[in-house]
Design an enzyme around this catalytic site. Structure first.
Site, PDB file in Angstrom:
ATOM      1  N   LEU A  42      -6.745  -5.226   0.181  1.00 15.92           N
ATOM      2  CA  LEU A  42      -5.744  -5.104  -0.874  1.00 15.92           C
ATOM      3  C   LEU A  42      -5.250  -3.680  -1.068  1.00 15.92           C
ATOM      4  O   LEU A  42      -4.179  -3.463  -1.641  1.00 15.92           O
ATOM      5  CB  LEU A  42      -6.330  -5.624  -2.197  1.00 15.92           C
ATOM      6  CG  LEU A  42      -6.842  -7.070  -2.193  1.00 15.92           C
ATOM      7  CD1 LEU A  42      -7.431  -7.422  -3.552  1.00 15.92           C
ATOM      8  CD2 LEU A  42      -5.728  -8.038  -1.828  1.00 15.92           C
ATOM      9  N   GLY A  43      -6.032  -2.717  -0.626  1.00 16.36           N
ATOM     10  CA  GLY A  43      -5.636  -1.327  -0.808  1.00 16.36           C
ATOM     11  C   GLY A  43      -6.601  -0.378  -0.135  1.00 16.36           C
ATOM     12  O   GLY A  43      -7.750  -0.729   0.142  1.00 16.36           O
ATOM     13  N   GLY A  48     -11.474   5.023  -1.408  1.00 15.24           N
ATOM     14  CA  GLY A  48     -12.208   4.006  -0.668  1.00 15.24           C
ATOM     15  C   GLY A  48     -11.303   2.851  -0.283  1.00 15.24           C
ATOM     16  O   GLY A  48     -10.107   3.046  -0.044  1.00 15.24           O
ATOM     17  N   VAL A  50     -10.255  -1.495  -1.011  1.00 16.31           N
ATOM     18  CA  VAL A  50     -10.316  -2.647  -1.905  1.00 16.31           C
ATOM     19  C   VAL A  50     -10.078  -3.921  -1.099  1.00 16.31           C
ATOM     20  O   VAL A  50      -9.107  -4.019  -0.339  1.00 16.31           O
ATOM     21  CB  VAL A  50      -9.260  -2.549  -3.028  1.00 16.31           C
ATOM     22  CG1 VAL A  50      -9.378  -3.749  -3.971  1.00 16.31           C
ATOM     23  CG2 VAL A  50      -9.414  -1.247  -3.807  1.00 16.31           C
ATOM     24  N   LYS A  65     -13.785  -3.214  -5.010  1.00 11.21           N
ATOM     25  CA  LYS A  65     -13.447  -1.825  -4.713  1.00 11.21           C
ATOM     26  C   LYS A  65     -14.695  -1.091  -4.250  1.00 11.21           C
ATOM     27  O   LYS A  65     -15.657  -0.944  -5.006  1.00 11.21           O
ATOM     28  CB  LYS A  65     -12.868  -1.162  -5.962  1.00 11.21           C
ATOM     29  CG  LYS A  65     -12.520   0.320  -5.810  1.00 11.21           C
ATOM     30  CD  LYS A  65     -11.948   0.855  -7.122  1.00 11.21           C
ATOM     31  CE  LYS A  65     -11.683   2.352  -7.067  1.00 11.21           C
ATOM     32  NZ  LYS A  65     -11.152   2.874  -8.345  1.00 11.21           N
ATOM     33  N   ASP A 157      -4.646   9.630 -17.558  1.00 13.51           N
ATOM     34  CA  ASP A 157      -3.877   9.519 -16.313  1.00 13.51           C
ATOM     35  C   ASP A 157      -2.887   8.360 -16.408  1.00 13.51           C
ATOM     36  O   ASP A 157      -2.760   7.554 -15.487  1.00 13.51           O
ATOM     37  CB  ASP A 157      -4.806   9.330 -15.112  1.00 13.51           C
ATOM     38  CG  ASP A 157      -4.094   9.613 -13.783  1.00 13.51           C
ATOM     39  OD1 ASP A 157      -3.097  10.373 -13.799  1.00 13.51           O
ATOM     40  OD2 ASP A 157      -4.524   9.075 -12.751  1.00 13.51           O
TER      41      ASP A 157
END
Length: 339
Positions: A42-43, A48, A50, A65, A157
């Site tokens: 997913l990412g 790191g 996911v 994750k 953030d």
């Protein structure tokens, strides 16, 4: 054409994961309780990777994750993020469901959010963005931030990339990424020197004392961008962005603001205030005329969309470059002829 639902979102309990207090499981393989679907990445980034995963007992899908912790500081940051997320139970906040630590890698199971980034969605060719739709989004964002602050936590953030749509069809949003978040103790002075330059507050850049009002400046910048497609303090370099933030100058002269109400501009003015103590709180934002009485006109913000598209494309390039750098640091060899 796709019109965003401009009414307040209705919660659909059957797709929400149950709230729970998460305790880190040490030296337990996540695969004991979950099927990690490595083919469904997913990412990926400097943090790191996911993956899509599925809980064996319930069949619920989550985002797994995996973060490699190389030193004490990285471990401390991840432990802080888990600690903070484990106490945030709210419809506008991404939910932490489980956490594992094997000594070298920390794996967290997060609520699966399939709608993508809010700004990515609104620039779709068939998506009609109106000021009333912006109100629906900003009301939810303020609701989520207000809850975070009620738990004595500052996000630190808040930026477009950290606002996701829960689904590809609804209008619900989720706030994510608490890697920089900090607990706030009014008896102690808190100062930080991190954040995303064009969305961070002047007190952060100046290394002055921060508080809940620090997040509110970020909301002002996000709202300005959502309504106009222009990032008010964008600079060609981080240093230039930070310089613009410390000056705090902005205006509504661009043509994108021609169809924006005075109430919306007043809302932004109430947040982009140099003196943090004079900014609206999240609770006060929800009582502001602009959020309380949605604008009657529903003119499509075509100029805003065109400018937002340029902003998103710029962010995509930056993200792509950062990902390549991260992969190289991890030992991957990148063929730039194919990038």
């Amino acid at each position: 054409m796709i019109y965003v639902d401009e009414d307040d979102p209705i919660e659909d309990d059957d797709i929400l994961i149950p709230y729970r207090d998460v305790k880190v499981k040490h030296n337990v393989d996540p695969k004991t309780d979950y099927d990690i679907i490595k083919d469904e990445e997913l990412g990926r980034g400097s943090y790191g990777t996911v993956y899509l995963c599925r809980e064996k007992s319930s069949g619920h899908e989550f985002a797994a994750k995996y973060v490699h912790v190389k030193n004490k500081e990285e471990r401390r940051n991840m432990e802080n993020e888990i600690d903070i997320m484990s106490c945030l139970h709210h419809p506008r906040i991404i939910q932490l469901y489980d956490a594992f630590d094997n000594g070298k890698t920390i794996c967290v199971m997060l609520e699966l959010i399939s709608g993508g980034e809010l700004f990515e969605r609104v620039i779709d060719e068939d998506f009609v963005l109106t000021e009333k739709a912006c109100v629906a989004f900003m009301r939810q964002i303020c609701d989520g931030v207000g809850y975070i602050h009620s738990q004595s936590i500052i996000h630190l953030d808040l930026k477009p990339e950290n606002i996701l749509c829960l689904t590809k069809t609804g209008n619900r949003i989720k706030l994510i990424d608490f890697g920089m978040a900090r607990r706030f103790d009014p008896a102690k002075k808190l100062k930080v020197l991190f954040g995303t330059p064009e969305f961070t507050a002047p007190e952060v850049v100046n290394f002055d004392e921060i508080s809940f009002y620090t997040d509110m400046w970020s909301l002002g910048s996000i709202c300005y961008l959502l309504l106009s497609g222009i990032s008010p303090f964008y600079g060609d370099t981080d240093l230039e962005s930070m310089t613009k933030v410390t000056v705090g100058k902005y205006d509504f002269d661009d043509e994108a603001f021609n169809n924006i109400s005075q109430d919306a501009k007043d809302f932004i003015k109430s947040l982009l205030v140099m003196d943090g103590k004079k900014r609206l709180t999240a609770a006060q934002c929800l009582e502001h005329t602009w959020l309380k009485k949605s604008p009657k006109q529903t003119t499509a913000l075509s100029t805003t969309k065109a400018k937002l598209k340029k902003f998103v494309i710029r962010k995509r390039w930056i993200k792509a470059v950062n990902t390549i750098i991260a992969l190289q640091k991890m030992g991957a060899k990148i063929d730039f002829d194919l990038v």
